[in-house]
Design a protein around this motif. Structure first.
Motif, short mmCIF file in Angstrom:
data_model
loop_
_atom_site.label_atom_id
_atom_site.label_comp_id
_atom_site.label_asym_id
_atom_site.label_seq_id
_atom_site.Cartn_x
_atom_site.Cartn_y
_atom_site.Cartn_z
N MET A 57 0.86 -1.18 0.00
CA MET A 57 0.00 0.00 0.00
C MET A 57 0.90 1.23 0.00
O MET A 57 2.04 1.18 0.49
N GLY A 58 0.39 2.32 -0.53
CA GLY A 58 1.24 3.50 -0.60
C GLY A 58 0.48 4.80 -0.64
O GLY A 58 -0.73 4.82 -0.86
N TRP A 59 1.22 5.86 -0.37
CA TRP A 59 0.72 7.21 -0.50
C TRP A 59 1.51 7.93 -1.60
O TRP A 59 2.73 7.82 -1.67
N HIS A 60 0.79 8.64 -2.42
CA HIS A 60 1.37 9.49 -3.45
C HIS A 60 0.77 10.88 -3.30
O HIS A 60 -0.26 11.04 -2.65
N ARG A 61 1.38 11.87 -3.92
CA ARG A 61 0.82 13.21 -3.88
C ARG A 61 1.05 13.93 -5.20
O ARG A 61 2.00 13.62 -5.92
N GLN A 62 0.18 14.87 -5.47
CA GLN A 62 0.30 15.66 -6.68
C GLN A 62 0.01 17.12 -6.37
O GLN A 62 -1.11 17.46 -5.96
N ALA A 63 1.03 17.95 -6.54
CA ALA A 63 0.89 19.38 -6.34
C ALA A 63 0.45 20.02 -7.66
O ALA A 63 0.68 19.46 -8.73
N PRO A 64 -0.17 21.20 -7.61
CA PRO A 64 -0.61 21.86 -8.84
C PRO A 64 0.54 22.06 -9.82
O PRO A 64 1.61 22.54 -9.45
N GLY A 65 0.31 21.65 -11.05
CA GLY A 65 1.32 21.82 -12.09
C GLY A 65 2.47 20.85 -12.05
O GLY A 65 3.43 20.97 -12.81
N LYS A 66 2.40 19.87 -11.14
CA LYS A 66 3.48 18.90 -11.02
C LYS A 66 2.96 17.49 -11.23
O LYS A 66 1.77 17.23 -11.15
N GLN A 67 3.90 16.59 -11.50
CA GLN A 67 3.53 15.19 -11.66
C GLN A 67 3.28 14.54 -10.30
O GLN A 67 3.81 14.99 -9.28
N ARG A 68 2.47 13.50 -10.32
CA ARG A 68 2.23 12.74 -9.09
C ARG A 68 3.55 12.08 -8.68
O ARG A 68 4.28 11.54 -9.50
N GLU A 69 3.83 12.14 -7.38
CA GLU A 69 5.07 11.55 -6.87
C GLU A 69 4.80 10.63 -5.70
O GLU A 69 3.83 10.81 -4.95
N LEU A 70 5.69 9.66 -5.55
CA LEU A 70 5.60 8.72 -4.44
C LEU A 70 5.98 9.41 -3.14
O LEU A 70 6.98 10.13 -3.08
N VAL A 71 5.20 9.16 -2.10
CA VAL A 71 5.52 9.67 -0.77
C VAL A 71 6.08 8.55 0.11
O VAL A 71 7.15 8.69 0.70
N ALA A 72 5.36 7.45 0.19
CA ALA A 72 5.80 6.34 1.03
C ALA A 72 5.02 5.08 0.66
O ALA A 72 3.90 5.16 0.16
N THR A 73 5.65 3.94 0.92
CA THR A 73 4.99 2.66 0.72
C THR A 73 5.21 1.77 1.93
O THR A 73 6.18 1.97 2.69
N ILE A 74 4.34 0.77 2.07
CA ILE A 74 4.48 -0.19 3.16
C ILE A 74 4.00 -1.55 2.67
O ILE A 74 2.95 -1.65 2.03
N SER A 75 4.78 -2.58 2.95
CA SER A 75 4.40 -3.92 2.55
C SER A 75 3.46 -4.53 3.59
O SER A 75 3.26 -3.97 4.67
N SER A 76 2.92 -5.69 3.27
CA SER A 76 2.03 -6.37 4.21
C SER A 76 2.78 -6.80 5.47
O SER A 76 2.17 -6.96 6.53
N ALA A 77 4.10 -6.94 5.35
CA ALA A 77 4.92 -7.31 6.50
C ALA A 77 5.38 -6.11 7.31
O ALA A 77 6.01 -6.27 8.35
N GLY A 78 5.10 -4.90 6.78
CA GLY A 78 5.46 -3.70 7.52
C GLY A 78 6.74 -3.03 7.07
O GLY A 78 7.19 -2.06 7.70
N ASP A 79 7.34 -3.51 5.99
CA ASP A 79 8.54 -2.86 5.47
C ASP A 79 8.15 -1.55 4.80
O ASP A 79 7.22 -1.51 4.00
#
Length: 120
Positions: A34-56
């Motif tokens: 699972m993950g979080w991404h973000r997109q600011a106005p005028g910018k491409q969507r970028e990865l913020v953070a991810t986490i595996s089912s095991a918690g990595d």
């Protein structure tokens, strides 16, 4: 079908904190990354953070030490604790999930996004 619903966004002053949540529901057999991404106005969507089912976990350099990603597998819910927020963190935040809907069916699902605005 799988639905991801984010909540917890809002307006906060620089230095403040917010906690985002993302609840997954529907035909879920299991959820991998699972993950979080973000997109600011005028910018491409970028990865913020991810986490595996095991918690990595994995973080973008820009949020390391300030943001913490976590998940509750029993509730199929993803979280993002955001501390020491900066104006440059202003964006629409999206969660996504790699979901198995059966032993053989798998897909990437996205939420609708939640706005985070940080004032200086």
């Amino acid at each position: 079908q799988v639905q991801l619903v984010e909540s917890g966004g809002g307006l906060v002053q620089a230095g403040g904190s917010l906690r985002l949540s993302c609840a997954a529901s529907g035909s879920i057999f299991s959820i991998n990354i699972m993950g979080w991404h973000r997109q600011a106005p005028g910018k491409q969507r970028e990865l913020v953070a991810t986490i595996s089912s095991a918690g990595d976990t994995n973080y973008a350099d820009s949020v390391k030490g300030r943001f913490t990603i976590s998940r509750d597998n029993a509730k199929n819910t993803l979280y993002l604790q955001m501390n020491s927020l900066k104006p440059e963190d202003t964006a629409v935040y999206y969660c996504n999930a790699d979901v198995l809907t059966s032993w053989t069916a798998r897909g990437i699902w996205w939420g609708q996004g939640t706005q985070v605005s940080v004032s200086s």
